[in-house]
Design an enzyme around this catalytic site. Structure first.
Site, PDB file in Angstrom:
ATOM      1  N   SER A 109       0.710  -1.111  -0.111  1.00 34.22           N
ATOM      2  CA  SER A 109      -0.057  -0.077   0.006  1.00 34.22           C
ATOM      3  C   SER A 109       0.915   1.220   0.058  1.00 34.22           C
ATOM      4  O   SER A 109       1.961   1.446   0.584  1.00 34.22           O
ATOM      5  CB  SER A 109      -0.902  -0.113   1.354  1.00 34.22           C
ATOM      6  OG  SER A 109      -1.510   1.215   1.483  1.00 34.22           O
ATOM      7  N   GLN A 130       1.149  -0.228  -4.640  1.00 38.96           N
ATOM      8  CA  GLN A 130      -0.348   0.347  -4.991  1.00 38.96           C
ATOM      9  C   GLN A 130      -0.090   1.990  -4.808  1.00 38.96           C
ATOM     10  O   GLN A 130       0.426   2.349  -3.604  1.00 38.96           O
ATOM     11  CB  GLN A 130      -1.300  -0.019  -4.114  1.00 38.96           C
ATOM     12  CG  GLN A 130      -2.564   0.619  -3.908  1.00 38.96           C
ATOM     13  CD  GLN A 130      -2.735   1.717  -2.986  1.00 38.96           C
ATOM     14  OE1 GLN A 130      -2.183   1.780  -2.075  1.00 38.96           O
ATOM     15  NE2 GLN A 130      -3.369   3.071  -3.410  1.00 38.96           N
ATOM     16  N   TYR A 132      -1.838   5.725  -4.874  1.00 41.83           N
ATOM     17  CA  TYR A 132      -2.807   6.821  -4.529  1.00 41.83           C
ATOM     18  C   TYR A 132      -2.095   8.073  -5.314  1.00 41.83           C
ATOM     19  O   TYR A 132      -0.938   8.529  -4.586  1.00 41.83           O
ATOM     20  CB  TYR A 132      -3.167   7.111  -3.228  1.00 41.83           C
ATOM     21  CG  TYR A 132      -4.012   6.289  -2.459  1.00 41.83           C
ATOM     22  CD1 TYR A 132      -5.353   5.810  -2.995  1.00 41.83           C
ATOM     23  CD2 TYR A 132      -3.712   5.515  -1.309  1.00 41.83           C
ATOM     24  CE1 TYR A 132      -5.958   4.936  -2.708  1.00 41.83           C
ATOM     25  CE2 TYR A 132      -4.609   4.842  -0.703  1.00 41.83           C
ATOM     26  CZ  TYR A 132      -5.735   4.412  -1.269  1.00 41.83           C
ATOM     27  OH  TYR A 132      -6.718   3.585  -0.791  1.00 41.83           O
ATOM     28  N   THR A 158      -5.010   2.939  -7.596  1.00 41.34           N
ATOM     29  CA  THR A 158      -6.076   3.073  -6.791  1.00 41.34           C
ATOM     30  C   THR A 158      -6.900   4.237  -7.364  1.00 41.34           C
ATOM     31  O   THR A 158      -6.730   5.422  -7.046  1.00 41.34           O
ATOM     32  CB  THR A 158      -6.162   2.600  -5.424  1.00 41.34           C
ATOM     33  OG1 THR A 158      -5.629   1.415  -5.205  1.00 41.34           O
ATOM     34  CG2 THR A 158      -7.385   2.595  -4.930  1.00 41.34           C
ATOM     35  N   SER A 249     -13.071  -3.874  -8.318  1.00 38.52           N
ATOM     36  CA  SER A 249     -13.268  -3.746  -7.214  1.00 38.52           C
ATOM     37  C   SER A 249     -13.935  -2.617  -6.432  1.00 38.52           C
ATOM     38  O   SER A 249     -13.879  -1.662  -7.161  1.00 38.52           O
ATOM     39  CB  SER A 249     -11.658  -3.652  -6.308  1.00 38.52           C
ATOM     40  OG  SER A 249     -11.666  -3.216  -5.037  1.00 38.52           O
ATOM     41  N   HIS A 251     -13.134  -1.849  -3.173  1.00 42.23           N
ATOM     42  CA  HIS A 251     -12.533  -1.485  -2.206  1.00 42.23           C
ATOM     43  C   HIS A 251     -13.022  -2.073  -0.870  1.00 42.23           C
ATOM     44  O   HIS A 251     -12.821  -1.567   0.243  1.00 42.23           O
ATOM     45  CB  HIS A 251     -12.392   0.178  -2.004  1.00 42.23           C
ATOM     46  CG  HIS A 251     -11.285   0.795  -1.588  1.00 42.23           C
ATOM     47  ND1 HIS A 251     -10.174   1.626  -2.212  1.00 42.23           N
ATOM     48  CD2 HIS A 251     -10.756   0.862  -0.201  1.00 42.23           C
ATOM     49  CE1 HIS A 251      -9.202   2.009  -1.602  1.00 42.23           C
ATOM     50  NE2 HIS A 251      -9.498   1.484  -0.313  1.00 42.23           N
TER      51      HIS A 251
HETATM   52  C1  FNR Z   1      -7.950  -1.450   2.342  1.00 39.12           C
HETATM   53  N1  FNR Z   1      -7.769  -1.492   1.013  1.00 39.12           N
HETATM   54  C2  FNR Z   1      -6.968  -0.546   0.459  1.00 39.12           C
HETATM   55  N2  FNR Z   1      -6.992  -0.324  -1.094  1.00 39.12           N
HETATM   56  C3  FNR Z   1      -5.991   0.285  -1.600  1.00 39.12           C
HETATM   57  O1  FNR Z   1      -5.899   0.410  -2.818  1.00 39.12           O
HETATM   58  N3  FNR Z   1      -5.032   0.736  -0.797  1.00 39.12           N
HETATM   59  C4  FNR Z   1      -4.997   0.938   0.647  1.00 39.12           C
HETATM   60  O2  FNR Z   1      -4.064   1.621   1.320  1.00 39.12           O
HETATM   61  C5  FNR Z   1      -6.149   0.099   1.138  1.00 39.12           C
HETATM   62  N4  FNR Z   1      -6.268  -0.258   2.623  1.00 39.12           N
HETATM   63  C6  FNR Z   1      -6.964  -0.878   3.106  1.00 39.12           C
HETATM   64  C7  FNR Z   1      -6.937  -1.040   4.584  1.00 39.12           C
HETATM   65  C8  FNR Z   1      -7.817  -2.236   5.076  1.00 39.12           C
HETATM   66  C9  FNR Z   1      -7.761  -2.241   6.396  1.00 39.12           C
HETATM   67  C10 FNR Z   1      -8.660  -2.654   4.142  1.00 39.12           C
HETATM   68  C11 FNR Z   1      -9.755  -3.822   4.816  1.00 39.12           C
HETATM   69  C12 FNR Z   1      -8.912  -2.563   2.611  1.00 39.12           C
HETATM   70  C13 FNR Z   1      -8.951  -2.082   0.148  1.00 39.12           C
HETATM   71  C14 FNR Z   1      -8.197  -3.563  -0.197  1.00 39.12           C
HETATM   72  O3  FNR Z   1      -6.854  -3.306  -1.203  1.00 39.12           O
HETATM   73  C15 FNR Z   1      -9.257  -4.421  -1.167  1.00 39.12           C
HETATM   74  O4  FNR Z   1      -9.785  -3.843  -2.275  1.00 39.12           O
HETATM   75  C16 FNR Z   1     -10.337  -5.221  -0.038  1.00 39.12           C
HETATM   76  O5  FNR Z   1      -9.703  -5.263   1.023  1.00 39.12           O
HETATM   77  C17 FNR Z   1     -10.756  -6.309  -0.811  1.00 39.12           C
HETATM   78  O6  FNR Z   1     -11.950  -6.842   0.047  1.00 39.12           O
HETATM   79  P1  FNR Z   1     -11.691  -8.235   1.100  1.00 39.12           P
HETATM   80  O7  FNR Z   1     -10.708  -9.196   0.580  1.00 39.12           O
HETATM   81  O8  FNR Z   1     -11.198  -7.512   2.493  1.00 39.12           O
HETATM   82  O9  FNR Z   1     -12.973  -8.633   1.525  1.00 39.12           O
END
Ligand code: FNR
Length: 352
Positions: A109, A130, A132, A158, A249, A251
């Site tokens: 991330s 990843q 931002y 993202t 996705s 998210h």
């Molecule tokens: C995320 N997600 C996420 N996505 C991203 O692009 N950058 C990020 O920093 C984060 N941080 C993040 C923190 C936490 C605690 C969660 C739960 C999720 C989203 C992540 O990449 C992903 O899309 C989802 O978590 C997928 O769903 P499941 O597998 O958690 O059901």
């Protein structure tokens, strides 16, 4: 130690809950608004049925695949999640060791709590980064060069979170990122001042647009994968813009609430793109059968978010590896019981 009753990803969630502080747990589990999309990500998988096939030759069975010019042992990738040191003192270093043990690719991330070079140095599969796109575009450009030099294998941009969703569960628990944990790879960046306003804020004035993606692609030789696509129209634009891949996705339900499940929109996007680009998907993957359904409906690979953190919180690198191992075993059994020997044979006829 991992108790012997822990045999599924849901079991890992139960174990992790005992080991994570309440505010941090709300951050991990929570999603935006009424968490309708969070629930739908699971329920939609439940509505899809598989079709078993019998008496097929499985002697050469394999889950291997090639993606963006690289070979992977299986299609289970790790979704980017922020601040792993909140869940385990070794943070992303433990995650990448667990991932490496299971030949899995970690997407690091933007908000990782460990330096990207240190993470990459522990990996046997080159991690993806990843991104931002930050209001400070100059810093963003430097960061892209830095992660490419560090040895990352792809850039996952993202797109669905230019603002954070309002995560009420997190707000009620009064969650704050604990002192001493920060997004270390963003050190030195010019941040926009926090604001109570949405419209009219400096943040909103600097949200990325399609042109920024073109700019980004001009900066790097890495494959650029766009994460956070739900509307098939956006998938078509992304393909026209020349991205290398898309992660379908929502998210994990953490941005706009009441959007459909990723697994529901995946086949529609696949139909529109007709194989023009590799698709990945995430959101609600908790079983090998979920992975098989995603592959059948058009994904080349899947990403797993929260369950990997459950493994990390429960048992560090070992927990991460065990979560991936459970999924991998479940996937192999599911593929075999649908009579397929390779991922190429997994198509929509796998769905009942
Ligand atoms: C995320 N997600 C996420 N996505 C991203 O692009 N950058 C990020 O920093 C984060 N941080 C993040 C923190 C936490 C605690 C969660 C739960 C999720 C989203 C992540 O990449 C992903 O899309 C989802 O978590 C997928 O769903 P499941 O597998 O958690 O059901």
């Amino acid at each position: 130690a991992i108790p012997p009753w822990v045999v599924s990803l849901d079991d890992y969630e139960g174990l992790a809950k005992e080991r994570v502080e309440a505010g941090v747990w709300a951050y991990l589990c929570g999603a935006s608004g009424d968490e309708a999309t969070l629930a739908e990500n699971r329920e939609a998988f439940g509505r899809i049925k598989l079709s078993p096939r019998i008496f097929r030759d499985l002697s050469s069975a394999s889950t291997a695949l090639t993606l963006f010019g690289r070979e992977y042992a299986h299609p289970i990738f790790i979704a980017p999640t922020a601040f792993h040191r909140m869940f385990h003192p070794e943070g992303e270093l433990a995650t990448v060791l667990g991932a490496s043990a299971m030949e899995s690719c970690l997407t690091v991330s933007t908000s990782a709590s460990t330096g990207i070079e240190d993470i990459v140095s522990q990996a046997t599969v080159p991690p993806w980064f990843q991104l931002y796109i930050q209001p400070d575009r100059g810093f963003t450009a430097e960061l892209v060069k830095r992660v490419e030099a560090a040895g990352c294998g792809a850039l996952v941009v993202t797109a669905d979170a230019p603002l954070s969703g309002l995560r009420n569960r997190e707000q009620r628990a009064m969650f704050r990122v604990p002192a001493g944990i920060e997004a270390v790879n963003l050190r030195g960046m010019k941040a926009v001042p926090p604001s109570d306003r949405v419209f009219g804020s400096e943040l909103l004035a600097s949200v990325p647009v399609w042109k920024d993606l073109e700019w980004l692609r001009s900066l790097t030789g890495l494959p650029v994968i766009l994460k956070g696509v739900i509307d098939p129209e956006d998938a078509v634009i992304a393909a026209d813009e020349g991205v290398s891949g898309i992660v379908v996705s929502n998210h994990g339900g953490r941005t706009l609430d009441t959007v459909p499940a990723a697994i529901e929109v995946l086949p529609r996007i696949a139909d529109r793109l007709e194989g023009a680009l590799p698709l990945l998907m995430d959101g609600g993957i908790r079983r090998g059968t979920d992975i098989l359904k995603a592959l059948a409906l058009g994904a080349s690979a899947v990403m797993v978010g929260r369950p990997v953190i459950h493994g990390l919180a429960a048992a560090g690198a070992t927990g991460v590896a065990h979560v991936l191992k459970i999924l991998r075993t479940e996937l192999e059994i599911a593929i075999a019981l649908t009579g397929r020997a390779t991922l190429k044979e997994v198509d929509r006829s796998v769905i009942w």
